[in-house]
Write a protein that holds these residues in place. Structure first.
Motif, PDB file in Angstrom:
ATOM      1  N   ARG A  38      -3.636 -31.113  26.409  1.00 31.79           N
ATOM      2  CA  ARG A  38      -3.594 -32.494  25.922  1.00 31.79           C
ATOM      3  C   ARG A  38      -4.652 -33.358  26.606  1.00 31.79           C
ATOM      4  O   ARG A  38      -4.730 -33.430  27.841  1.00 31.79           O
ATOM      5  CB  ARG A  38      -2.213 -33.086  26.170  1.00 31.79           C
ATOM      6  N   ASP A  39      -5.461 -34.000  25.755  1.00 32.92           N
ATOM      7  CA  ASP A  39      -6.504 -34.922  26.224  1.00 32.92           C
ATOM      8  C   ASP A  39      -7.448 -34.294  27.251  1.00 32.92           C
ATOM      9  O   ASP A  39      -8.137 -35.001  28.000  1.00 32.92           O
ATOM     10  CB  ASP A  39      -5.877 -36.183  26.834  1.00 32.92           C
ATOM     11  N   SER A  91     -12.706 -33.006  30.008  1.00 28.02           N
ATOM     12  CA  SER A  91     -13.342 -33.692  28.886  1.00 28.02           C
ATOM     13  C   SER A  91     -14.860 -33.713  29.064  1.00 28.02           C
ATOM     14  O   SER A  91     -15.376 -33.742  30.181  1.00 28.02           O
ATOM     15  CB  SER A  91     -12.814 -35.123  28.770  1.00 28.02           C
ATOM     16  N   ALA A 115     -10.688 -33.041  20.491  1.00 30.06           N
ATOM     17  CA  ALA A 115     -10.072 -34.088  21.314  1.00 30.06           C
ATOM     18  C   ALA A 115      -9.331 -33.499  22.497  1.00 30.06           C
ATOM     19  O   ALA A 115      -9.322 -34.079  23.590  1.00 30.06           O
ATOM     20  CB  ALA A 115      -9.129 -34.927  20.452  1.00 30.06           C
ATOM     21  N   HIS A 116      -8.693 -32.351  22.283  1.00 31.94           N
ATOM     22  CA  HIS A 116      -7.980 -31.665  23.348  1.00 31.94           C
ATOM     23  C   HIS A 116      -8.797 -30.432  23.761  1.00 31.94           C
ATOM     24  O   HIS A 116      -9.405 -29.769  22.914  1.00 31.94           O
ATOM     25  CB  HIS A 116      -6.597 -31.229  22.870  1.00 31.94           C
TER      26      HIS A 116
END
Length: 332
Positions: free
Chosen positions: A97-98, A111, A118-119
């Motif tokens: 997630r993220d 990231s 996005a993930h």
């Protein structure tokens, strides 16, 4: 590309259209053979398998049976692992997630590492070249070593070594995945393989699973529970029966993909700790994946109540892990 044309674009060793001919004489590929079975490996495309097929019949009646969805020449030219037959997953499987999680008192931020999602997705080894090691006519060893780069945004901050031993045993495919933590500290870890299968209107998937991880719109898990797909898989589920991109828990480490109209099937078996199964069978799509993995989606962010069921794993400094995956074809 429509579902029909995507299926028609599969690699065929005697394809008339050069745009879809994978050209197994390409020097960047490793071609293994055993009897009438051929395996094509693309080390530079994330250590991927590009094709796995057998030739049956003779003369004018000769035909090719693809056991995995083959890559096209265009996919190879684009170096796109998502359009290969299968690719390895290191050092984790599925999404985070993220692209963030907490580990050992610090936040790990993945990231901006070049992943366009996005993930964080499937680790990073599938997007980098692998080195070819020892090889024979039916076996090749691939190696990948990651050394963290503190100047590279989103880089995995742990050093590790991974390997694949890819071999044909008769007409069966065996892949042995291994990894070792080379860091001076503990490292969260997961691994798997991401095989795509030919999908027709009557393709069946059979597997003994206990429950399904339900997911939200972001394809991240919400809870483990019952679902009609659990019973359908046990009986032999049509690939078009549900819109799936889900993890399944406590599978018996054996799954069969069958094409009844072609009177053939492919059985995949796995060693522990490949204790989780992903079925990706989206509606109105030609893709079908039945993936053996060690961890569920977003397991690094799992809470204490679900961590044991998610496959959350930590490798201590110097610790190594190894496990086999096997695919066995059957023709009726």
């Amino acid at each position: 590309m429509t579902q029909t044309t995507m299926r028609e674009a599969f690699f065929h060793p005697s394809a008339a259209d050069p745009a879809t001919d994978l050209r197994i004489d390409d020097a960047s590929l490793v071609v293994l053979s055993s009897g009438e079975t051929t395996l094509v490996v693309a080390p530079e495309v994330g250590g991927s398998i590009a094709a796995y097929y057998g030739v049956v019949g003779e003369g004018a009646s000769q035909r090719v049976l693809h056991w995995l969805r083959p890559a096209t020449r265009a996919a190879l030219a684009d170096r796109d692992p998502l359009r290969m037959a299968s690719f390895p997953l290191f050092p984790y499987c599925n999404r985070i997630r993220d692209a963030r999680f907490a580990f050992d008192g610090r936040e790990i931020d993945l990231s901006g590492d070049g992943n366009r999602y996005a993930h964080a997705l499937h680790g990073h080894a599938w997007r980098r070249p692998w080195r070819v090691g020892a090889r024979t006519s039916a076996c090749v060893e691939l190696q990948f070593e990651h050394v963290p780069d503190p100047q590279r945004r989103g880089d995995w901050p742990f050093r590790y070594r991974a390997s694949q031993r890819i071999e044909l045993i008769g007409d069966a495919l065996r892949v042995t995945l291994a990894a070792q933590n080379l860091s001076e500290s503990a490292m969260p870890f997961g691994m798997g393989h991401h095989p795509y299968y030919p999908r027709t209107s009557n393709t069946l998937v059979t597997a003994d699973v206990e429950a399904m991880w339900h997911a939200g719109a972001d394809v991240l898990p919400t809870h483990l529970g019952s679902h009609p797909a659990v019973d359908a898989l046990e009986a032999g589920m049509n690939a078009d029966a549900f819109d799936l991109d889900n993890n399944f828990g406590n599978w018996k480490r054996s799954a069969t993909i069958a094409w009844p109209n072609e009177q053939r099937s492919l059985t995949m078996t796995a060693d522990a700790p490949f204790d989780h199964l992903v079925v990706f069978a989206p509606a109105n799509d030609a893709q079908l994946c039945v993936e053996p993995v060690t961890n569920t989606t977003d397991c690094f962010n799992a809470d204490e109540d679900t961590r044991d069921r998610s496959g959350y794993r930590v490798l201590q400094p110097g610790e190594a892990i190894s496990a086999e995956l096997n695919w066995k074809p059957q023709r009726d």
